[in-house]
Motif scaffolding. Structure first.
Motif, PDB file in Angstrom:
ATOM      1  N   UNK A 141       0.767  -1.201  -0.117  1.00 14.99           N
ATOM      2  CA  UNK A 141       0.021  -0.104   0.054  1.00 14.99           C
ATOM      3  C   UNK A 141       0.784   1.401   0.052  1.00 14.99           C
ATOM      4  N   UNK A 142       1.955   1.300   0.959  1.00 12.71           N
ATOM      5  CA  UNK A 142       2.728   2.604   0.953  1.00 12.71           C
ATOM      6  C   UNK A 142       3.445   2.811  -0.454  1.00 12.71           C
ATOM      7  N   UNK A 143       3.942   1.689  -1.295  1.00 15.28           N
ATOM      8  CA  UNK A 143       4.607   1.866  -2.407  1.00 15.28           C
ATOM      9  C   UNK A 143       3.435   2.552  -3.387  1.00 15.28           C
ATOM     10  N   UNK A 144       2.124   1.841  -3.370  1.00 11.37           N
ATOM     11  CA  UNK A 144       1.266   2.533  -4.337  1.00 11.37           C
ATOM     12  C   UNK A 144       0.931   3.719  -4.018  1.00 11.37           C
ATOM     13  N   UNK A 145       0.776   4.250  -2.901  1.00  8.05           N
ATOM     14  CA  UNK A 145       0.453   5.703  -2.618  1.00  8.05           C
ATOM     15  C   UNK A 145       1.750   6.494  -3.068  1.00  8.05           C
ATOM     16  N   UNK A 146       2.876   6.164  -2.959  1.00  5.10           N
ATOM     17  CA  UNK A 146       3.990   6.810  -3.386  1.00  5.10           C
ATOM     18  C   UNK A 146       3.995   6.926  -4.851  1.00  5.10           C
ATOM     19  N   UNK A 147       3.801   6.099  -5.632  1.00  9.20           N
ATOM     20  CA  UNK A 147       3.746   6.096  -7.080  1.00  9.20           C
ATOM     21  C   UNK A 147       2.229   7.053  -7.484  1.00  9.20           C
ATOM     22  N   UNK A 148       1.323   6.879  -6.855  1.00  2.09           N
ATOM     23  CA  UNK A 148      -0.012   7.692  -7.199  1.00  2.09           C
ATOM     24  C   UNK A 148       0.584   9.074  -6.909  1.00  2.09           C
ATOM     25  N   UNK A 149       1.240   9.623  -6.045  1.00  2.00           N
ATOM     26  CA  UNK A 149       1.610  10.978  -6.012  1.00  2.00           C
ATOM     27  C   UNK A 149       2.696  11.323  -7.006  1.00  2.00           C
ATOM     28  N   UNK A 150       3.450  10.286  -7.163  1.00  2.00           N
ATOM     29  CA  UNK A 150       4.425  10.400  -8.257  1.00  2.00           C
ATOM     30  C   UNK A 150       4.127  10.943  -9.525  1.00  2.00           C
ATOM     31  N   UNK A 151       3.109  10.075  -9.882  1.00  2.00           N
ATOM     32  CA  UNK A 151       2.475   9.977 -11.251  1.00  2.00           C
ATOM     33  C   UNK A 151       1.584  11.247 -11.327  1.00  2.00           C
ATOM     34  N   UNK A 152       1.168  11.978 -10.303  1.00  2.00           N
ATOM     35  CA  UNK A 152       0.516  13.451 -10.388  1.00  2.00           C
ATOM     36  C   UNK A 152      -0.833  13.278 -11.131  1.00  2.00           C
ATOM     37  N   UNK A 153      -1.582  12.144 -10.574  1.00  2.00           N
ATOM     38  CA  UNK A 153      -3.152  12.215 -11.561  1.00  2.00           C
ATOM     39  C   UNK A 153      -3.042  11.508 -12.743  1.00  2.00           C
ATOM     40  N   UNK A 154      -1.984  10.712 -13.218  1.00  2.36           N
ATOM     41  CA  UNK A 154      -1.995  10.365 -14.447  1.00  2.36           C
ATOM     42  C   UNK A 154      -2.851   8.593 -13.923  1.00  2.36           C
ATOM     43  N   UNK A 155      -2.861   8.501 -12.924  1.00  2.57           N
ATOM     44  CA  UNK A 155      -3.814   7.323 -12.427  1.00  2.57           C
ATOM     45  C   UNK A 155      -3.966   7.643 -10.978  1.00  2.57           C
ATOM     46  N   UNK A 156      -5.276   7.009 -10.569  1.00  2.00           N
ATOM     47  CA  UNK A 156      -5.745   7.225  -9.170  1.00  2.00           C
ATOM     48  C   UNK A 156      -5.757   5.815  -8.408  1.00  2.00           C
TER      49      UNK A 156
END
Length: 287
Positions: A46-61
């Protein structure tokens, strides 16, 4: 990790799953993570997915579902073990996996579905804007927003271009959309759009001020009209002149108008030097 950026990752339940996950997936890929408090691999993934969600800046939710408290959703998606991750695109599951993957494999999985970053397109548009080619910049920004509808930065770049092209109605429509990650810049552009509403014939106002240089109300009206016509330096000079002549006029109206100009232009680095110049001039005049 907490939901520091809820615009990109958030908890969902049966009650709001359709509104926050299914519907958004019609425009943006939505990654659904089924997890539970007692699940060790979930606490890694879960923390890795959250980190990627922030990094991708809305390109996926990233929509996080507690499988224990939402058994109906788990059953609907056929979740047999956790963590289970499902990618929704167009309102339908496209692919998924079970277990905690390394970050490199997570990126590879996500990259199959998300649009490429629009950063290069924004940079290309910015380069054209620097040369004064706002039409060319706008065309590229339209492409950027089509490829990544959630990129608020590209959307607001387009607002800047529309304002420069005096296409105020289109700018207003774009500014009517929600801006959660670029709220300050959106507010600044709304202030600039409000200035544009003051675009009127400057000549009569200039004649009025020339006839009576101490008509401070007329000078401030002229300042707003100049700003409405995009003559920002002349507008600031006119407002500053009111402060020079009578800083207390109308409860400091000259200073207030200058502050309005600063707010309206503060989001655009093209005007940084101009805003700094008149901030210093205002401070010197008041001190």
């Amino acid at each position: 990790m907490s939901d520091a950026t809820p615009a990109f990752h958030f908890d969902v339940s049966l009650q709001d799953f359709e509104a926050r996950a299914l519907q958004p997936s019609l425009e943006i890929p939505v990654l659904v993570d089924f997890w539970a408090e007692w699940c060790g691999p979930c606490q890694t993934l879960k923390p890795m997915l959250e980190k990627l969600a922030e990094e991708y800046q809305g390109r996926f939710l990233l929509a996080k579902v507690n499988a224990d408290t939402n058994p109906e959703l788990s059953q609907y998606f056929g979740v047999r073990s956790i963590p289970t991750v499902v990618m929704l695109v167009g309102g339908q599951p496209q692919d998924g996996f079970t277990g905690a993957l390394p970050e490199s494999e997570l990126r590879a999985f996500i990259d199959r579905f998300v649009a490429p970053p629009a950063t290069d397109l924004r940079a290309e548009a910015a380069a054209l804007a620097q040369t004064g080619d706002w039409n060319g910049a706008l065309q590229i920004l339209i492409q950027a927003t089509q490829e990544n509808p959630s990129d608020e930065g590209a959307r607001l770049d387009a607002v800047e271009a529309l304002l420069e092209l005096e296409r105020k109605e289109e700018a207003e429509q774009l500014l009517g959309l929600e801006y959660s990650t670029e709220a300050d810049r959106a507010q600044s552009l709304k202030a600039r759009l409000a200035l544009a509403a003051n675009a009127v014939d400057i000549a009569p106002l200039q004649a009025k001020v020339d006839a009576n240089p101490d008509d401070h109300a007329a000078r401030l009206e002229l300042a707003r009209a100049l700003a409405g016509n995009g003559q920002y330096e002349a507008a600031m000079e006119a407002a500053l002149e009111v402060v020079r002549r009578d800083r207390f006029f109308d409860a400091g109206a000259g200073r207030q108008v200058l502050l309005e100009f600063f707010e309206a232009l503060g989001s655009n680095e093209h005007y940084d030097d101009l805003v700094r110049k008149y901030r210093r001039a205002l401070s010197a005049t008041l001190n």
